[in-house]
Design a protein around this motif. Structure first.
Motif, PDB file in Angstrom:
ATOM      1  N   ASN A  16     -31.359 -28.867  35.629  1.00 47.54           N
ATOM      2  CA  ASN A  16     -29.994 -28.768  36.011  1.00 47.54           C
ATOM      3  C   ASN A  16     -29.292 -29.752  34.751  1.00 47.54           C
ATOM      4  OD1 ASN A  16     -27.633 -28.830  37.220  1.00 47.54           O
ATOM      5  ND2 ASN A  16     -28.605 -29.488  39.193  1.00 47.54           N
ATOM      6  N   GLY A  17     -28.489 -29.234  34.117  1.00 44.45           N
ATOM      7  CA  GLY A  17     -27.552 -30.200  33.164  1.00 44.45           C
ATOM      8  C   GLY A  17     -28.137 -29.953  31.629  1.00 44.45           C
ATOM      9  N   ALA A  18     -29.487 -29.261  31.548  1.00 43.15           N
ATOM     10  CA  ALA A  18     -30.077 -29.058  30.367  1.00 43.15           C
ATOM     11  C   ALA A  18     -29.145 -28.705  29.057  1.00 43.15           C
ATOM     12  CB  ALA A  18     -31.558 -28.459  30.389  1.00 43.15           C
ATOM     13  N   GLY A  19     -28.190 -27.836  29.729  1.00 47.21           N
ATOM     14  CA  GLY A  19     -27.313 -27.048  28.458  1.00 47.21           C
ATOM     15  C   GLY A  19     -27.464 -25.582  28.451  1.00 47.21           C
ATOM     16  N   LYS A  20     -28.252 -25.047  29.479  1.00 46.17           N
ATOM     17  CA  LYS A  20     -28.555 -23.312  29.734  1.00 46.17           C
ATOM     18  C   LYS A  20     -27.135 -22.741  29.700  1.00 46.17           C
ATOM     19  CE  LYS A  20     -30.699 -23.607  33.537  1.00 46.17           C
ATOM     20  NZ  LYS A  20     -30.626 -25.334  33.733  1.00 46.17           N
ATOM     21  N   SER A  21     -26.387 -23.075  30.529  1.00 42.80           N
ATOM     22  CA  SER A  21     -25.003 -22.264  30.595  1.00 42.80           C
ATOM     23  C   SER A  21     -24.224 -22.510  29.169  1.00 42.80           C
ATOM     24  CB  SER A  21     -24.241 -22.795  31.798  1.00 42.80           C
ATOM     25  OG  SER A  21     -24.728 -22.710  32.820  1.00 42.80           O
ATOM     26  N   GLU A  64     -32.823 -19.208  34.020  1.00 36.70           N
ATOM     27  CA  GLU A  64     -33.005 -19.718  35.601  1.00 36.70           C
ATOM     28  C   GLU A  64     -33.467 -21.000  35.438  1.00 36.70           C
ATOM     29  OE1 GLU A  64     -33.157 -17.890  38.537  1.00 36.70           O
ATOM     30  OE2 GLU A  64     -32.666 -16.314  37.787  1.00 36.70           O
ATOM     31  N   GLU A  65     -33.050 -21.611  36.720  1.00 37.61           N
ATOM     32  CA  GLU A  65     -33.625 -23.186  36.728  1.00 37.61           C
ATOM     33  C   GLU A  65     -34.933 -23.057  37.267  1.00 37.61           C
ATOM     34  OE1 GLU A  65     -31.876 -26.857  39.303  1.00 37.61           O
ATOM     35  OE2 GLU A  65     -30.444 -25.531  38.381  1.00 37.61           O
ATOM     36  N   LYS A  66     -35.244 -22.179  38.455  1.00 42.07           N
ATOM     37  CA  LYS A  66     -36.395 -22.052  38.842  1.00 42.07           C
ATOM     38  C   LYS A  66     -37.146 -20.786  38.134  1.00 42.07           C
ATOM     39  CE  LYS A  66     -35.341 -24.169  43.144  1.00 42.07           C
ATOM     40  NZ  LYS A  66     -34.174 -24.397  42.753  1.00 42.07           N
TER      41      LYS A  66
END
Ligand code: ATP
Length: 232
Positions: free
Chosen positions: A41-46, A189-191
């Motif tokens: 979460n928040g790593a910058g994927k989006s 995906e997060e998971k």
């Protein structure tokens, strides 16, 4: 064979109002390749998806589409050139029927019939308003609309988000069909679990940087879940 990447990011930094989120990200995606982009979460994927789709202009670095510099081009031009983003919000019109939503993408009725033939669960309710479908069915509709004319690159941000297991399976089957049709897939995906089944290569994003990038076969799943995703 054409070895030009369908999409490349080269040293891309990007963020919001001066707050940098991505720091020099480089990734490449070839036709028919599936790249799983994972990260907490928040790593910058989006943010990476937005930069790839032309919704966010990099502060430094380059975005290439089919080997051509597209860094300064916006989302309309980018999608015309075959780079399509399926956002978390699914991108369909709830007040239009399934048929009408498909017609926006597939003006030819024969093309619509061909798509619906593959997806009986949608075909059975073609006159139903898209807004009354479950999240999973809306997701299928958004992806099914792409099948007749597969884009060069599809960026899917959390395609299985909030889906029941069966709907998630159907969404992944659709993504596999697009891959088989030659679309390069960037799947966020997060998971990791479902997306790893489809991936050829994997990149982990941590604090806006690519912490690891390599073939699926080299992924150490235990290390992935503990070190990168915090799912231990
Ligand atoms: P998630 O799984 O929660 O979607 P993510 O890896 O996709 O996480 P991003 O959504 O890219 O991460 O967010 C990265 C950072 O950018 C976060 O600190 C977030 O608060 C910030 N951010 C995201 N969108 C915006 C925005 N529109 N304006 C300002 N900051 C933003």
């Amino acid at each position: 064979p054409d070895t030009t990447a369908a999409l490349s990011l080269r040293g891309v930094s990007a963020g919001y109002d001066g707050a940098a989120v991505l720091h020099g990200v480089s990734l490449e995606l070839r036709a028919g390749e599936v790249l799983a982009l994972l990260g907490a979460n928040g790593a910058g994927k989006s943010t990476l998806c937005k930069a790839a789709a032309g919704l966010l202009r990099p502060t430094t670095g380059e975005v290439l589409v089919g080997g051509r510099d597209a860094t300064r081009e916006g989302p309309v031009k980018r999608s015309r050139d075959g780079v399509v983003l399926v956002p978390e919000g699914r991108g369909i019109f709830p007040s239009l029927s399934i048929d009408e939503n498909l017609a926006l993408h597939l003006p030819d009725p024969a093309a619509r019939t061909a798509v619906l033939d593959r997806f009986p669960s949608l075909a059975a309710r073609r006159r139903v308003l898209a807004g009354s479908l479950s999240g999973g069915e809306q997701q299928m509709l958004a992806l099914a609309a792409l099948l007749e004319r597969p884009p060069a690159v599809l960026i899917a941000d959390e395609p299985s988000l909030g889906l029941a297991p069966k709907a998630a399976d159907e969404a992944f089957a659709l993504l596999a069909a697009l891959r088989d049709a030659g679309t390069a897939l960037l799947l966020v995906e997060e998971k990791a679990v479902e997306v790893l089944g489809l991936a050829d290569s994997v990149a982990y994003l941590a604090a806006g940087r690519v912490a690891w990038h390599g073939p699926r076969s080299e992924v150490d799943t235990d290390q992935l879940t503990t070190a990168y995703l915090g799912l231990a």
